[in-house]
Design a protein around this motif. Structure first.
Motif, PDB file in Angstrom:
ATOM      1  N   GLY A  91      36.019  41.764  25.160  1.00 25.89           N
ATOM      2  CA  GLY A  91      37.413  41.665  25.566  1.00 25.89           C
ATOM      3  C   GLY A  91      37.735  42.089  26.971  1.00 25.89           C
TER       4      GLY A  91
ATOM      5  N   PHE B 226      37.537  45.914  26.162  1.00 27.90           N
ATOM      6  CA  PHE B 226      38.900  45.563  26.572  1.00 27.90           C
ATOM      7  C   PHE B 226      39.317  46.266  27.865  1.00 27.90           C
TER       8      PHE B 226
ATOM      9  N   THR C  16      46.333  41.763  27.160  1.00 29.18           N
ATOM     10  CA  THR C  16      45.387  42.126  26.104  1.00 29.18           C
ATOM     11  C   THR C  16      45.838  41.587  24.754  1.00 29.18           C
TER      12      THR C  16
ATOM     13  N   LEU D 281      41.554  43.725  17.708  1.00 30.78           N
ATOM     14  CA  LEU D 281      41.564  44.662  18.837  1.00 30.78           C
ATOM     15  C   LEU D 281      41.236  46.071  18.357  1.00 30.78           C
TER      16      LEU D 281
END
Length: 662
Positions: free
Chosen positions: A331, A349, A390, A416
């Motif tokens: 991510g 992320f 995100t 996530l």
């Protein structure tokens, strides 16, 4: 295929009249009902079996052509019914060609010797000089490739898996190639030792050598203009076109590789998209994207990556050669002209901005920014948790999965927040608090793993990580209790009990699949012990692990809730559950409010620069809204507001159910 017979003397005469010839006419076999008139200017060599020619094709533009053979040499070939093969400059040798195939204007299609069609090819991933070679095969899933690549500390495991792949490669090896039903090959150069599945389209291609094109009706493969591919496997649904070049590569399902992109010694898994740039010895997990001419991905492991223009990594340092590697966890994004000097590891992320030379390891700091300032790397922990981008990424990935139901090689977890990322956050909180204790809470700069953290960033990171941990654990708890009207606390205790024994301890991300480390360890031990004897069994176990993800996730969350909040879920009271629900509500709403504020930046005065170029301020506003819409009616903004309302309602509804048993 219908029963075949030899040609009759009169048929041979008619074929010779049509400028046909054969080394031995007795080695040419045809169906009972065979129409000679659709075969002309054809040479037969070795044993050749033809199908019927009953079909008329309508080509693009409306041109009609009847199935048949014209201006072609066939050597040791078997044809299904209704093939159209014409204008083969050299010959087709040692191929079984399916029904309804069109082959026009090609140079040569042949199998030379015994071929495994790309299976067993060693791909020197991550380390160009060798040491992490992955033998590819038709059905290679990303988690297994992850293990082969990174678990070199377990030589017996790697040896066992490699032998299984070697056995499969030998099993499918043949001196004959195949072209599946309804495939089309036109205006193409050389195809050598390539196995082609059904419904494939290969047009204007330069060269394919030693590979498999695993096309199928549900997910056809397209290979287009000026493509060169050598020692490769293309999975179902792949698009490879526009002068792309791949050498020693595995390309996963629904990948798009176009516009002059080149890759060698790389593994590219499901739904990757590559254009213009270059890849060298990379492990590209699902949804890795690189679209820009100046981008170079080298010796790195990625998944769900978005590489900005000019993204670059370096793995040599001008010493012992290109031996260094890096990992950018799931991510993450690299901005335009970003640079990372390997070895380095970037947490999940994260956003990488600028040029980084200090070999940082931020794997325990997910959702962070890495920003370069005055040749130093500054780490901003957790700040990506409040980023609109995100959240949008997490929403778009499932929608962009182009694979069809049925055979999906790579198990993909899009979450996530998961035991994997929450474990990282808990480590991050511990690290940040320890830094505060060691250096002092008022310090302006903290140092961590070759990065610098500002004091304000550290405090903000602690707050954001805390909210995310509360959000995930609360989500898990509420999901477990939803939809049930409780009459006693005992019913709640019973419903909270895990139904899956697996899931405790550390979790890992195997390039798209998130799983408990203990479960993966059990699989690997079984492979080492020789208890698992086939690749199919390994793939089946991997898919079963993915299938039971949420049950195992709750087993993990159950222990974590007790640890984080100091409660006992076997004896928890309704009052304690209400308190946990209130914590969850506050965390969810406050994170959504941060997302709302971040989205609002996209509608600031700065964002409106360039709109309404020749008009007044009013016209600028109208032009902006005509293109981007207004803030309050933006779909994402509306979704965030709706999410706040729904989550508050969900929490309140649970609280009301719990009040009954207070």
């Amino acid at each position: 295929m219908s029963k075949k017979r030899n040609l009759r003397p009169e048929e041979i005469a008619m074929l010779q009249a049509n400028a046909c010839m054969a080394d031995n006419w007795s080695s040419v076999f045809v169906p009972e009902n065979f129409d000679i008139k659709y075969v002309s200017h054809t040479r037969f060599s070795g044993e050749v079996t033809l199908g019927a020619f009953n079909k008329e094709f309508i080509l693009p533009g409306g041109l009609k052509k009847h199935a048949g053979l014209r201006h072609v040499t066939l050597h040791n070939c078997r044809l299904g019914d209704n093939c159209l093969i014409e204008n083969v400059q050299n010959y087709i040798a040692n191929y079984d060609i399916g029904e309804n195939c069109i082959i026009q204007h090609v140079n040569v299609i042949l199998v030379d010797g015994v071929s495994s069609f790309g299976n067993g090819t060693l791909v020197s991933v991550l380390n160009e000089t060798g040491g992490r070679e992955v033998p590819i095969y038709d059905w290679l899933p990303a988690p297994l490739a992850y293990v082969i690549t990174l678990y070199r500390h377990r030589p017996q495991l790697i040896s066992r898996i490699s032998k299984l792949i070697e056995s499969y490669s030998k099993e499918i090896s043949s001196s004959r190639g195949s072209i599946g039903n309804n495939s089309r090959i036109t205006n193409t150069g050389t195809i050598r030792n390539v196995r082609i599945g059904s419904y494939a389209t290969i047009e204007n291609c330069t060269r394919l050598e030693n590979g498999s094109v695993n096309s199928r009706e549900e997910e056809p493969v397209y290979v287009g203009d000026s493509v060169i591919a050598q020692d490769f496997i293309l999975s179902a649904g792949v698009i490879l076109s526009d002068a792309a070049k791949i050498v020693r590569c595995f390309v996963g399902q629904a990948c798009h590789i176009t516009h002059n992109f080149s890759a060698h010694d790389s593994l590219l898994f499901s739904n990757c998209a590559f254009e213009n740039g270059e890849a060298c010895a990379i492990f590209a997990g699902p949804f890795t994207v690189s679209m820009h001419k100046s981008s170079l991905l080298i010796a790195g492991m990625y998944s769900f990556l978005n590489a900005g223009s000019g993204s670059n990594q370096s793995n040599h340092m001008y010493k012992l050669g290109p031996i260094h590697q890096g990992i950018v966890e799931r991510g993450s994004k690299t901005t335009s002209d970003s640079y990372i000097l390997w070895p380095a590891r970037v947490g999940a992320f994260s956003l990488v901005m600028g040029r980084h030379y200090h070999h940082c390891d931020t794997s325990d700091m997910p959702f962070s920014y890495l920003i370069e300032k005055d040749d130093e790397t500054y780490l901003v922990p957790g700040v990506n948790l409040r980023s609109v981008g995100t959240i949008r990424d997490a929403q778009k990935w499932p929608k962009r999965d182009k694979r069809k139901a049925g055979l999906q090689l790579d198990p993909i977890n899009y979450n996530l927040l998961s035991p994997y990322t929450i474990s990282k956050m808990r480590k991050a909180v511990e690290v940040l608090k320890n830094l505060q204790a060691l250096v002092g809470e008022t310090s302006e700069i903290y140092y961590y793993q070759n990065t610098r953290i500002k004091g304000s960033s550290l405090r903000n990171g602690l707050a954001l990580y805390g909210k995310a941990i509360n959000k995930f654990l609360g989500n898990s708890l509420i999901k477990r209790l939803e939809g049930t009207a409780f009459s006693s606390i005992e019913e709640i205790w019973a419903q909270l009990q895990p139904t899956e024994s697996r899931g405790k301890g550390e979790w890992i991300d195997l390039s798209g699949m998130i799983a408990p480390q203990e479960v993966i360890e059990n699989l690997l031990r079984s492979i080492e012990a020789g208890e698992i004897t086939s690749l199919e069994e390994i793939s089946a176990i991997i898919l079963d692990i993915q299938k039971h993800y949420y049950e195992m996730e709750w087993t993990w969350a159950y222990d974590m809730i007790e640890s984080v909040y100091g409660v006992n879920l076997q004896t928890i009271t309704a009052k304690e559950l209400i308190a946990l629900t209130e914590i969850w509500k506050e965390s969810v709403v406050s994170l959504d409010e941060l997302l709302y504020a971040d989205a609002k930046k996209e509608f600031s005065l700065t964002s409106k620069i360039g709109f309404g170029v020749d008009g007044s301020a009013t016209e600028k506003m109208k032009d902006f809204e005509g293109v981007r819409g207004d803030f309050e009616n933006n779909p994402f903004v509306l979704a965030v507001k709706d999410h706040i309302v729904k989550k508050e309602a969900l929490g309140n509804e649970l609280i009301e159910r719990l009040k009954v048993i207070l």
